[in-house]
Scaffold this motif. Sequence first.
Motif, PDB file in Angstrom:
ATOM      1  N   GLY A   1       0.767  -1.239   0.000  1.00  0.00           N
ATOM      2  CA  GLY A   1       0.000   0.000   0.000  1.00  0.00           C
ATOM      3  C   GLY A   1       0.797   1.287   0.000  1.00  0.00           C
ATOM      4  N   SER A   2       2.111   1.196  -0.068  1.00  0.00           N
ATOM      5  CA  SER A   2       2.942   2.399  -0.042  1.00  0.00           C
ATOM      6  C   SER A   2       3.124   2.982  -1.442  1.00  0.00           C
ATOM      7  CB  SER A   2       4.317   2.078   0.554  1.00  0.00           C
ATOM      8  OG  SER A   2       4.209   1.658   1.894  1.00  0.00           O
ATOM      9  N   VAL A   3       3.319   4.294  -1.495  1.00  0.00           N
ATOM     10  CA  VAL A   3       3.779   4.967  -2.707  1.00  0.00           C
ATOM     11  C   VAL A   3       5.290   5.085  -2.586  1.00  0.00           C
ATOM     12  CG1 VAL A   3       3.758   7.106  -4.041  1.00  0.00           C
ATOM     13  CG2 VAL A   3       1.634   6.235  -3.033  1.00  0.00           C
ATOM     14  N   VAL A   4       6.013   4.580  -3.573  1.00  0.00           N
ATOM     15  CA  VAL A   4       7.470   4.506  -3.486  1.00  0.00           C
ATOM     16  C   VAL A   4       8.094   5.297  -4.635  1.00  0.00           C
ATOM     17  CG1 VAL A   4       9.487   2.988  -3.431  1.00  0.00           C
ATOM     18  CG2 VAL A   4       7.311   2.220  -2.434  1.00  0.00           C
ATOM     19  N   VAL A   5       8.980   6.223  -4.285  1.00  0.00           N
ATOM     20  CA  VAL A   5       9.701   7.007  -5.291  1.00  0.00           C
ATOM     21  C   VAL A   5      11.179   7.003  -4.942  1.00  0.00           C
ATOM     22  CG1 VAL A   5      10.018   9.269  -6.359  1.00  0.00           C
ATOM     23  CG2 VAL A   5       7.718   8.487  -5.756  1.00  0.00           C
ATOM     24  N   SER A   6      12.002   6.507  -5.841  1.00  0.00           N
ATOM     25  CA  SER A   6      13.447   6.524  -5.616  1.00  0.00           C
ATOM     26  C   SER A   6      13.965   7.951  -5.708  1.00  0.00           C
ATOM     27  CB  SER A   6      14.162   5.657  -6.660  1.00  0.00           C
ATOM     28  OG  SER A   6      13.776   4.312  -6.557  1.00  0.00           O
ATOM     29  N   GLU A   7      15.023   8.223  -4.978  1.00  0.00           N
ATOM     30  CA  GLU A   7      15.635   9.546  -5.034  1.00  0.00           C
ATOM     31  C   GLU A   7      16.446   9.686  -6.313  1.00  0.00           C
ATOM     32  OE1 GLU A   7      17.950  10.351  -1.611  1.00  0.00           O
ATOM     33  OE2 GLU A   7      16.265  10.206  -0.205  1.00  0.00           O
ATOM     34  N   LEU A   8      16.482  10.914  -6.837  1.00  0.00           N
ATOM     35  CA  LEU A   8      17.326  11.216  -7.989  1.00  0.00           C
ATOM     36  C   LEU A   8      18.735  11.411  -7.467  1.00  0.00           C
ATOM     37  CD1 LEU A   8      17.602  11.880 -11.023  1.00  0.00           C
ATOM     38  CD2 LEU A   8      17.129  14.267 -10.438  1.00  0.00           C
ATOM     39  N   SER A   9      19.624  10.475  -7.793  1.00  0.00           N
ATOM     40  CA  SER A   9      20.987  10.540  -7.273  1.00  0.00           C
ATOM     41  C   SER A   9      21.849  11.436  -8.134  1.00  0.00           C
ATOM     42  CB  SER A   9      21.604   9.142  -7.218  1.00  0.00           C
ATOM     43  OG  SER A   9      21.631   8.570  -8.501  1.00  0.00           O
TER      44      SER A   9
END
Length: 226
Positions: free
Chosen positions: A123-131
């Motif tokens: 149920g989570s919204v997941v967004v990777s960080e822009l490295s």
Amino acid sequence: MSEAPVGSQPVRVALMNDYEVIVAGLQSMLAPYADRVRVVELDSLLPVHSAIDVLLYDAFGRERVTGPVEQTIKETDAKVVIYTWHLESELVEEALAKGAVACISKTLDGLDLVAAIEKVHAGSVVVSELSGSADASAAEPVIQQGDWPGRGHGLSARESEVLALIAQGLSNQEIADRAFLSINSVKTYIRSAYRKIGVERRTQAVLWATRNGFVPTRARHILGDP
């Protein structure tokens, strides 16, 4: 990353991209974690047929994030994860606004990708960080695993993306706009790609790309439900 609870069912996942070689590479990447994530279908230019929990949409180029993904989201009840090296805030916001629930970086290894898929399923919204630099043209993305057209010929992920867009008939400026690259970076990737595949002109590059897997294919492979 934590492991799935004992006795829990694997997350049912379908993999989607325009190129069969890419979904096959993703399948291999996830195979060691079949007790946690079960790949049940591979799709290229076709909608998902199986009952799934998560659709992992491998965005080979920027246009795959901002265009056909919207139709894909409409065609499935599953949670859609965009798997991409384009994590600029504009693209992430647009993908989430269209109904995607995650934008996951291709720099993740298989274990971290599995953990992200499990979070989405929970149920989570997941967004990777822009490295690194916010300028996407500043550096070649480091792809931990997986595959892409031309990798066997020594092409990097960026070189392959640029060559695929050339094969679609796009100009250098159109490629720069779609891939979030400066025009100079596009020219640099073109020169290095041409050198690796042994061509000198655009027409030769298009012919080489057509013969070496850069033409999107329509295919569906049902692998079975756990």
